[in-house]
Design an enzyme around this catalytic site. Structure first.
Site, PDB file in Angstrom:
ATOM      1  N   HIS A 119      -3.645 -25.288  24.745  1.00 46.09           N
ATOM      2  CA  HIS A 119      -2.527 -24.885  25.562  1.00 46.09           C
ATOM      3  C   HIS A 119      -2.390 -23.286  25.138  1.00 46.09           C
ATOM      4  O   HIS A 119      -2.540 -23.008  24.314  1.00 46.09           O
ATOM      5  CB  HIS A 119      -1.558 -25.781  25.033  1.00 46.09           C
ATOM      6  CG  HIS A 119      -0.366 -25.817  26.134  1.00 46.09           C
ATOM      7  ND1 HIS A 119       0.556 -24.609  25.976  1.00 46.09           N
ATOM      8  CD2 HIS A 119       0.090 -26.594  27.000  1.00 46.09           C
ATOM      9  CE1 HIS A 119       1.605 -25.115  26.673  1.00 46.09           C
ATOM     10  NE2 HIS A 119       1.247 -25.984  27.331  1.00 46.09           N
ATOM     11  N   ASP A 196      -1.353 -28.033  16.277  1.00 41.27           N
ATOM     12  CA  ASP A 196      -0.467 -28.240  17.357  1.00 41.27           C
ATOM     13  C   ASP A 196      -0.398 -29.833  17.774  1.00 41.27           C
ATOM     14  O   ASP A 196      -1.430 -30.268  18.573  1.00 41.27           O
ATOM     15  CB  ASP A 196      -1.111 -27.365  18.600  1.00 41.27           C
ATOM     16  CG  ASP A 196      -0.185 -27.457  20.116  1.00 41.27           C
ATOM     17  OD1 ASP A 196       0.523 -28.527  19.850  1.00 41.27           O
ATOM     18  OD2 ASP A 196      -0.686 -26.808  20.937  1.00 41.27           O
ATOM     19  N   GLN A 199       1.011 -32.775  21.906  1.00 44.60           N
ATOM     20  CA  GLN A 199       0.534 -34.108  22.624  1.00 44.60           C
ATOM     21  C   GLN A 199       0.294 -35.079  21.444  1.00 44.60           C
ATOM     22  O   GLN A 199       0.658 -36.438  21.935  1.00 44.60           O
ATOM     23  CB  GLN A 199      -1.029 -33.916  23.443  1.00 44.60           C
ATOM     24  CG  GLN A 199      -0.562 -32.951  24.510  1.00 44.60           C
ATOM     25  CD  GLN A 199       0.360 -33.229  25.759  1.00 44.60           C
ATOM     26  OE1 GLN A 199       0.703 -34.603  25.702  1.00 44.60           O
ATOM     27  NE2 GLN A 199       1.011 -32.480  26.460  1.00 44.60           N
ATOM     28  N   LYS A 222       8.767 -34.240  24.390  1.00 48.85           N
ATOM     29  CA  LYS A 222       7.584 -34.991  24.893  1.00 48.85           C
ATOM     30  C   LYS A 222       7.377 -36.401  24.370  1.00 48.85           C
ATOM     31  O   LYS A 222       6.594 -37.213  24.444  1.00 48.85           O
ATOM     32  CB  LYS A 222       6.143 -34.255  24.793  1.00 48.85           C
ATOM     33  CG  LYS A 222       6.043 -33.060  25.496  1.00 48.85           C
ATOM     34  CD  LYS A 222       4.646 -32.433  25.167  1.00 48.85           C
ATOM     35  CE  LYS A 222       4.449 -31.047  25.622  1.00 48.85           C
ATOM     36  NZ  LYS A 222       4.360 -30.854  26.704  1.00 48.85           N
ATOM     37  N   CYS A 358      -1.400 -25.026  31.772  1.00 43.51           N
ATOM     38  CA  CYS A 358      -1.203 -24.279  30.838  1.00 43.51           C
ATOM     39  C   CYS A 358      -2.560 -23.968  29.980  1.00 43.51           C
ATOM     40  O   CYS A 358      -2.260 -23.887  28.674  1.00 43.51           O
ATOM     41  CB  CYS A 358      -0.042 -24.319  30.045  1.00 43.51           C
ATOM     42  SG  CYS A 358       1.605 -24.103  31.067  1.00 43.51           S
TER      43      CYS A 358
HETATM   44  C1  LIG Z   1      -0.870 -29.248  23.754  1.00 43.93           C
HETATM   45  C2  LIG Z   1       0.331 -28.628  24.070  1.00 43.93           C
HETATM   46  N1  LIG Z   1       0.838 -27.551  22.908  1.00 43.93           N
HETATM   47  C3  LIG Z   1       1.748 -26.832  23.290  1.00 43.93           C
HETATM   48  C4  LIG Z   1       2.729 -27.152  24.137  1.00 43.93           C
HETATM   49  C5  LIG Z   1       3.991 -26.661  24.393  1.00 43.93           C
HETATM   50  O1  LIG Z   1       5.000 -27.525  24.310  1.00 43.93           O
HETATM   51  P1  LIG Z   1       6.492 -26.769  24.717  1.00 43.93           P
HETATM   52  O2  LIG Z   1       6.475 -26.385  25.934  1.00 43.93           O
HETATM   53  O3  LIG Z   1       7.503 -27.991  24.438  1.00 43.93           O
HETATM   54  O4  LIG Z   1       6.949 -25.625  23.575  1.00 43.93           O
HETATM   55  C6  LIG Z   1       2.280 -28.028  25.084  1.00 43.93           C
HETATM   56  C7  LIG Z   1       3.103 -28.502  26.512  1.00 43.93           C
HETATM   57  O5  LIG Z   1       2.796 -29.063  27.275  1.00 43.93           O
HETATM   58  C8  LIG Z   1       1.115 -28.783  25.147  1.00 43.93           C
HETATM   59  O6  LIG Z   1       0.745 -29.842  25.815  1.00 43.93           O
END
Ligand SMILES: Cc1ncc(COP(=O)(O)O)c(C=O)c1O
Length: 400
Positions: A119, A196, A199, A222, A358
């Site tokens: 992401h 990260d 998810q 999430k 993203c």
């Molecule tokens: C795999 C992953 N990493 C990071 C993020 C970023 O999360 P946030 O926008 O809540 O900071 C997301 C959000 O969709 C994601 O799916």
């Protein structure tokens, strides 16, 4: 078919039902159970107060509830100590904190290793750090299923690797990544490891001591919790290497005009007034989730996912991205632009995500302009999927 016993815990689901909306975008953000709404309202209704500052009763009460949440997050992740939990605005801020807080450890020519499926939140902070410090960003390739391929990883993670940052579960491909193997490779090289968990954190509980990464980041929103708060877990020695990155109130032992003496983790990395209500409600979220029958939740989600995959595979021209294992499925349809399909699904009250999710470089790697992503929460049921498939068939009939 496939009713969700937890659907009625989420007031938003009946509100959305009444509007004719079918919510299948929980990987973007999840709806909140009543227990979380109660915790948010309870904090404000009983008297808001700032934390770690005031001696008055509301201040003490807020600080206690806030620190209680930290303890519950630590317990949830099996962190050895609540001081290993830093509250941030979300996973994105947590990873940015790392990219600044660890910057002093890099020399020009050092390498950061990420994967092709990251992401933007786990790509751009490292890319920008690499540009600032003249580092090389290495990208681990994927196999056809959508998993980071350990073969090339054994070549690319080497003596120049200073940091490995990878997703636990892809937000596009819905597969667990081979973390144990990747983290072991990085550890052999003495590299810092970042996971990260944006998810992954939503599906089951993850034991940080067993996982053995240096840092793990996720967002509350999430995980059926409020937005505006995220978590950065750090291993003790790894946290000790972090430099401060944001400066302000309640992060110093002492401040003088020309210098200051900062707290370590966690308070030294929580400058300014935090998202107090959200942090407190995150604690309530974990209580709610902790009281569910986790095997029943996993079973329900697996059954829904199987139905989603079977329905997609049964439709002519539908192409799945990789081989998703849980939670979501991304797909394209031959001869149909994802934006047109998304438009027609939206018109029929189907809330799914369309586009690059993203993860633009991943889409470029796959040779796609974008895809449609259907993602599931524990409150979804078989009827949601029936409505989705009905709308999909209508849309495809119009578009073909
Ligand atoms: C795999 C992953 N990493 C990071 C993020 C970023 O999360 P946030 O926008 O809540 O900071 C997301 C959000 O969709 C994601 O799916």
């Amino acid at each position: 078919m496939l009713p969700s016993p937890w659907r009625s815990d989420f007031p938003a689901l009946s509100a959305l039902d009444a509007e004719g909306q079918t919510y299948l975008d929980s990987a973007a953000t999840a709806q909140k159970p009543q227990a979380v709404l109660d915790a948010l309202l309870g904090y404000y209704a009983s008297g808001a107060a700032n934390v770690h500052r005031a001696q008055h009763l509301p201040g003490e009460r807020a600080t206690r509830a806030f620190e209680d949440s930290r303890t519950r997050v630590a317990h949830w992740l099996n962190a050895a100590n609540p001081a290993q939990i830093i509250f941030t605005r979300g996973a994105t801020e947590a990873i940015n904190l790392l990219a600044y807080g660890l910057e002093h450890l890099f020399q020009p020519g050092d390498e950061i290793v990420i994967s092709a499926l990251e992401h933007h939140a786990n790509l751009l902070p490292w890319q920008q750090l690499a540009l600032r410090r003249q580092l090389k960003l290495q990208v681990l390739p994927l196999d056809d299923r959508g998993e980071i391929d350990p073969g090339p990883a054994r070549e690319l993670i080497g003596p120049r690797t200073r940091l490995l940052a990878v997703s636990q579960l892809s937000n596009v491909l819905g597969r667990w990544q081979p973390l144990a193997e990747l983290l072991a490779l990085a550890r052999t090289q003495g590299a810092i490891t970042v996971v990260d968990g944006a998810q992954g954190a939503v599906h089951g509980r993850h034991d940080m001591q067993a996982l053995g990464c240096d840092f793990y980041a996720f967002s509350s929103h999430k995980l059926y919790g409020p937005d505006g708060v995220g978590v950065l877990y750090g291993r003790g020695e790894a946290l000790a290497r972090l430099r401060h990155w944001q400066f302000g109130g309640e992060m110093v032992h002492s401040a003088h005009y020309q210098h200051a003496d900062f707290h370590g983790a966690p308070l030294g990395f929580e400058a300014g007034t935090p998202a107090i209500a959200s942090v407190i409600a995150l604690g309530a979220t974990l209580d709610y989730l902790g009281n569910l029958d986790s095997a029943a939740v996993a079973g329900h989600e697996a059954a829904l996912h199987a139905k989603l995959l079977a329905g997609l595979k049964a439709r002519e021209g539908v192409r799945l991205l990789g081989e998703p294992q849980l939670a979501l499925a991304s797909f394209t349809v031959d001869g149909v632009h994802n934006a047109d399909l998304s438009h027609l699904l939206t018109e029929q009250g189907i809330a799914v995500r369309a586009g690059h999710h993203c993860a633009m470089p991943l889409m470029q790697t796959l040779g796609l302009a974008g895809s449609i992503r259907v993602s599931l929460g524990l409150y979804n049921d078989g009827d949601d999927l029936e409505r989705f498939f009905g709308a999909l068939d209508n849309a495809l009939e119009l578009l073909r």
